[in-house]
Write a protein that holds these residues in place. Structure first.
Motif, PDB file in Angstrom:
ATOM      1  N   LEU A  82       0.835  -1.201   0.000  1.00 51.42           N
ATOM      2  CA  LEU A  82       0.000   0.000   0.000  1.00 51.42           C
ATOM      3  C   LEU A  82       0.869   1.250   0.000  1.00 51.42           C
ATOM      4  CD1 LEU A  82      -2.716   1.465   0.174  1.00 51.42           C
ATOM      5  CD2 LEU A  82      -2.694   1.035   2.656  1.00 51.42           C
ATOM      6  N   ALA A  83       1.907   1.254   0.850  1.00 48.89           N
ATOM      7  CA  ALA A  83       2.817   2.407   0.902  1.00 48.89           C
ATOM      8  C   ALA A  83       3.427   2.674  -0.466  1.00 48.89           C
ATOM      9  CB  ALA A  83       3.920   2.169   1.938  1.00 48.89           C
ATOM     10  N   ASP A  84       3.912   1.627  -1.114  1.00 47.38           N
ATOM     11  CA  ASP A  84       4.585   1.828  -2.393  1.00 47.38           C
ATOM     12  C   ASP A  84       3.614   2.204  -3.505  1.00 47.38           C
ATOM     13  OD1 ASP A  84       7.182   1.540  -1.480  1.00 47.38           O
ATOM     14  OD2 ASP A  84       7.141  -0.619  -1.671  1.00 47.38           O
ATOM     15  N   SER A  85       2.365   1.753  -3.396  1.00 45.66           N
ATOM     16  CA  SER A  85       1.376   2.191  -4.391  1.00 45.66           C
ATOM     17  C   SER A  85       1.111   3.689  -4.254  1.00 45.66           C
ATOM     18  CB  SER A  85       0.070   1.397  -4.260  1.00 45.66           C
ATOM     19  OG  SER A  85      -0.666   1.763  -3.114  1.00 45.66           O
ATOM     20  N   ILE A  86       1.137   4.194  -3.028  1.00 40.44           N
ATOM     21  CA  ILE A  86       0.947   5.631  -2.794  1.00 40.44           C
ATOM     22  C   ILE A  86       2.163   6.411  -3.290  1.00 40.44           C
ATOM     23  CG2 ILE A  86       0.717   7.421  -1.009  1.00 40.44           C
ATOM     24  CD1 ILE A  86      -0.778   5.192   0.637  1.00 40.44           C
ATOM     25  N   LEU A  87       3.360   5.919  -2.964  1.00 44.38           N
ATOM     26  CA  LEU A  87       4.576   6.593  -3.422  1.00 44.38           C
ATOM     27  C   LEU A  87       4.613   6.652  -4.946  1.00 44.38           C
ATOM     28  CD1 LEU A  87       7.129   4.928  -0.972  1.00 44.38           C
ATOM     29  CD2 LEU A  87       6.287   7.283  -0.856  1.00 44.38           C
ATOM     30  N   MET A  88       4.239   5.560  -5.584  1.00 46.28           N
ATOM     31  CA  MET A  88       4.230   5.513  -7.051  1.00 46.28           C
ATOM     32  C   MET A  88       3.209   6.485  -7.625  1.00 46.28           C
ATOM     33  SD  MET A  88       3.559   2.160  -9.405  1.00 46.28           S
ATOM     34  CE  MET A  88       3.957   2.113 -11.147  1.00 46.28           C
ATOM     35  N   THR A  89       2.017   6.513  -7.029  1.00 45.18           N
ATOM     36  CA  THR A  89       0.963   7.393  -7.527  1.00 45.18           C
ATOM     37  C   THR A  89       1.359   8.853  -7.372  1.00 45.18           C
ATOM     38  OG1 THR A  89      -0.671   5.717  -6.915  1.00 45.18           O
ATOM     39  CG2 THR A  89      -1.504   7.925  -7.377  1.00 45.18           C
ATOM     40  N   TRP A  90       1.851   9.209  -6.196  1.00 44.17           N
ATOM     41  CA  TRP A  90       2.290  10.586  -5.965  1.00 44.17           C
ATOM     42  C   TRP A  90       3.474  10.928  -6.876  1.00 44.17           C
ATOM     43  CZ3 TRP A  90       0.335  14.848  -4.470  1.00 44.17           C
ATOM     44  CH2 TRP A  90       1.114  15.917  -4.015  1.00 44.17           C
ATOM     45  N   GLY A  91       4.400   9.989  -7.022  1.00 43.25           N
ATOM     46  CA  GLY A  91       5.542  10.221  -7.907  1.00 43.25           C
ATOM     47  C   GLY A  91       5.100  10.506  -9.333  1.00 43.25           C
ATOM     48  N   ALA A  92       4.075   9.795  -9.791  1.00 45.47           N
ATOM     49  CA  ALA A  92       3.557  10.025 -11.146  1.00 45.47           C
ATOM     50  C   ALA A  92       2.911  11.396 -11.255  1.00 45.47           C
ATOM     51  CB  ALA A  92       2.549   8.936 -11.511  1.00 45.47           C
ATOM     52  N   VAL A  93       2.215  11.825 -10.203  1.00 48.74           N
ATOM     53  CA  VAL A  93       1.512  13.117 -10.229  1.00 48.74           C
ATOM     54  C   VAL A  93       2.502  14.279 -10.212  1.00 48.74           C
ATOM     55  CG1 VAL A  93      -0.078  14.626  -8.969  1.00 48.74           C
ATOM     56  CG2 VAL A  93      -0.593  12.191  -9.161  1.00 48.74           C
ATOM     57  N   VAL A  94       3.511  14.185  -9.326  1.00 48.87           N
ATOM     58  CA  VAL A  94       4.444  15.316  -9.170  1.00 48.87           C
ATOM     59  C   VAL A  94       5.735  15.112  -9.964  1.00 48.87           C
ATOM     60  CG1 VAL A  94       3.506  15.960  -6.922  1.00 48.87           C
ATOM     61  CG2 VAL A  94       5.480  14.407  -7.021  1.00 48.87           C
ATOM     62  N   ARG A  95       5.766  14.045 -10.763  1.00 53.74           N
ATOM     63  CA  ARG A  95       6.922  13.722 -11.617  1.00 53.74           C
ATOM     64  C   ARG A  95       8.203  13.513 -10.801  1.00 53.74           C
ATOM     65  NH1 ARG A  95       3.679  17.071 -14.654  1.00 53.74           N
ATOM     66  NH2 ARG A  95       3.107  16.244 -16.705  1.00 53.74           N
ATOM     67  N   ASP A  96       8.082  12.761  -9.720  1.00 51.18           N
ATOM     68  CA  ASP A  96       9.235  12.365  -8.914  1.00 51.18           C
ATOM     69  C   ASP A  96       9.545  10.913  -9.273  1.00 51.18           C
ATOM     70  OD1 ASP A  96      10.847  11.237  -6.829  1.00 51.18           O
ATOM     71  OD2 ASP A  96      10.294  12.910  -5.523  1.00 51.18           O
ATOM     72  N   GLU A  97      10.582  10.722 -10.094  1.00 49.56           N
ATOM     73  CA  GLU A  97      10.878   9.388 -10.619  1.00 49.56           C
ATOM     74  C   GLU A  97      11.365   8.422  -9.549  1.00 49.56           C
ATOM     75  OE1 GLU A  97       9.986   8.411 -13.626  1.00 49.56           O
ATOM     76  OE2 GLU A  97       9.179  10.436 -13.806  1.00 49.56           O
ATOM     77  N   THR A  98      11.982   8.953  -8.503  1.00 50.82           N
ATOM     78  CA  THR A  98      12.447   8.090  -7.410  1.00 50.82           C
ATOM     79  C   THR A  98      11.263   7.467  -6.681  1.00 50.82           C
ATOM     80  OG1 THR A  98      14.442   9.423  -7.133  1.00 50.82           O
ATOM     81  CG2 THR A  98      13.841   7.996  -5.300  1.00 50.82           C
ATOM     82  N   LEU A  99      10.238   8.278  -6.398  1.00 55.86           N
ATOM     83  CA  LEU A  99       9.039   7.762  -5.748  1.00 55.86           C
ATOM     84  C   LEU A  99       8.303   6.793  -6.670  1.00 55.86           C
ATOM     85  CD1 LEU A  99       7.486  10.855  -3.925  1.00 55.86           C
ATOM     86  CD2 LEU A  99       8.965   9.067  -2.980  1.00 55.86           C
ATOM     87  N   TYR A 100       8.179   7.151  -7.927  1.00 54.61           N
ATOM     88  CA  TYR A 100       7.505   6.284  -8.899  1.00 54.61           C
ATOM     89  C   TYR A 100       8.182   4.912  -8.950  1.00 54.61           C
ATOM     90  CZ  TYR A 100       5.680   4.497 -13.307  1.00 54.61           C
ATOM     91  OH  TYR A 100       5.104   3.714 -14.261  1.00 54.61           O
ATOM     92  N   ALA A 101       9.495   4.915  -8.940  1.00 50.45           N
ATOM     93  CA  ALA A 101      10.249   3.665  -9.050  1.00 50.45           C
ATOM     94  C   ALA A 101      10.024   2.746  -7.862  1.00 50.45           C
ATOM     95  CB  ALA A 101      11.737   3.964  -9.198  1.00 50.45           C
ATOM     96  N   LYS A 102       9.712   3.306  -6.701  1.00 46.31           N
ATOM     97  CA  LYS A 102       9.456   2.454  -5.526  1.00 46.31           C
ATOM     98  C   LYS A 102       8.256   1.545  -5.767  1.00 46.31           C
ATOM     99  CE  LYS A 102      11.661   5.204  -1.938  1.00 46.31           C
ATOM    100  NZ  LYS A 102      12.419   4.209  -1.178  1.00 46.31           N
ATOM    101  N   GLY A 103       7.206   2.083  -6.335  1.00 45.15           N
ATOM    102  CA  GLY A 103       6.039   1.275  -6.647  1.00 45.15           C
ATOM    103  C   GLY A 103       6.319   0.287  -7.759  1.00 45.15           C
ATOM    104  N   TYR A 104       6.982   0.754  -8.791  1.00 45.83           N
ATOM    105  CA  TYR A 104       7.312  -0.111  -9.928  1.00 45.83           C
ATOM    106  C   TYR A 104       8.158  -1.292  -9.464  1.00 45.83           C
ATOM    107  CZ  TYR A 104       8.891  -1.459 -14.591  1.00 45.83           C
ATOM    108  OH  TYR A 104       9.162  -2.164 -15.743  1.00 45.83           O
ATOM    109  N   ASP A 105       9.166  -1.023  -8.637  1.00 49.22           N
ATOM    110  CA  ASP A 105      10.040  -2.080  -8.137  1.00 49.22           C
ATOM    111  C   ASP A 105       9.288  -3.026  -7.204  1.00 49.22           C
ATOM    112  OD1 ASP A 105      12.088  -0.928  -9.586  1.00 49.22           O
ATOM    113  OD2 ASP A 105      13.033   0.031  -7.858  1.00 49.22           O
ATOM    114  N   ARG A 106       8.371  -2.481  -6.397  1.00 50.66           N
ATOM    115  CA  ARG A 106       7.600  -3.319  -5.480  1.00 50.66           C
ATOM    116  C   ARG A 106       6.710  -4.281  -6.263  1.00 50.66           C
ATOM    117  NH1 ARG A 106       8.810  -4.860  -0.842  1.00 50.66           N
ATOM    118  NH2 ARG A 106       9.472  -2.701  -0.520  1.00 50.66           N
TER     119      ARG A 106
END
Length: 201
Positions: A82-106
């Motif tokens: 759940l945490a990584d799905s949120i990080l990925m979603t927020w990363g996609a919205v604010v264009r933070d690739e590091t956060l996005y990658a956490k969800g992708y990797d999870r």
């Protein structure tokens, strides 16, 4: 308009900023943050600069707080998904690739850790709640796959060995139709909740 006013009111009140640092409290925070992030993603193009900044300044640190380890199974089970799905979603919205990658990797890690039948070991051991926790995990996988789809990436058909999204979804559906499917794992009865009979999914 109502959604915008609600989020701005929460931002002004610094809602959830004082969430207790404890895994169940953080789980509740994650549960409220996912729809909050999605709401912001719907609104942000129509916000003025001040409103955008106010909401971003409120949501961003809350999202980053969820990226916390508690030195236990919650760092590897549906809490983490759940945490990584949120990080990925927020990363996609604010264009933070590091956060996005956490969800992708999870997402890739969940597929790799799943059994060939599509079951997830840390979820199916939970006695009468085994299928409930499988559903929680599948929900997070779905969020990650849908966020990736907005970027043209197909995670639904990604495979790790024999396992893809369909295999995990099929395991859950088969377990709902015939709960005996999960009994071999659920009989471990790890923190089963109020119902101690693993047969009563």
């Amino acid at each position: 308009a109502s959604l915008r006013e609600l989020l701005l009111a929460w931002a002004r009140a610094k809602a959830f900023a004082d969430t207790e640092v404890e895994h169940d409290a953080y789980y509740a925070l994650k549960r409220v943050l996912l729809p909050t992030v999605v709401a912001f993603s719907v609104l942000h193009r129509g916000l003025d600069e001040g409103q955008n900044r106010m909401l971003t300044d409120w949501i961003d640190p809350l999202v980053r707080k969820t990226d916390r380890a508690f030195d236990g199974a919650v760092d590897r089970n549906n809490h983490r998904y759940l945490a990584d799905s949120i990080l990925m979603t927020w990363g996609a919205v604010v264009r933070d690739e590091t956060l996005y990658a956490k969800g992708y990797d999870r997402y890739r890690a969940i597929l790799a850790e799943a059994r060939p039948d599509g079951s997830l070991a840390l979820e199916t051991r939970r006695g009468a709640r085994a299928l409930w926790y499988m559903r929680q995990s599948l929900a997070s996988l779905t969020v990650m796959a849908e966020v990736a789809a907005t970027r043209g990436t197909d995670l639904y058909n990604l495979r790790a060995g024999e396992v893809n999204f369909d295999r995990i979804a099929s395991y859950l559906l088969n377990g709902i139709v015939e709960p005996n499917v999960v009994m071999a794992y659920a009989s471990e009865n790890y923190i089963p909740g109020g119902e101690t009979d693993a047969r009563r999914q």
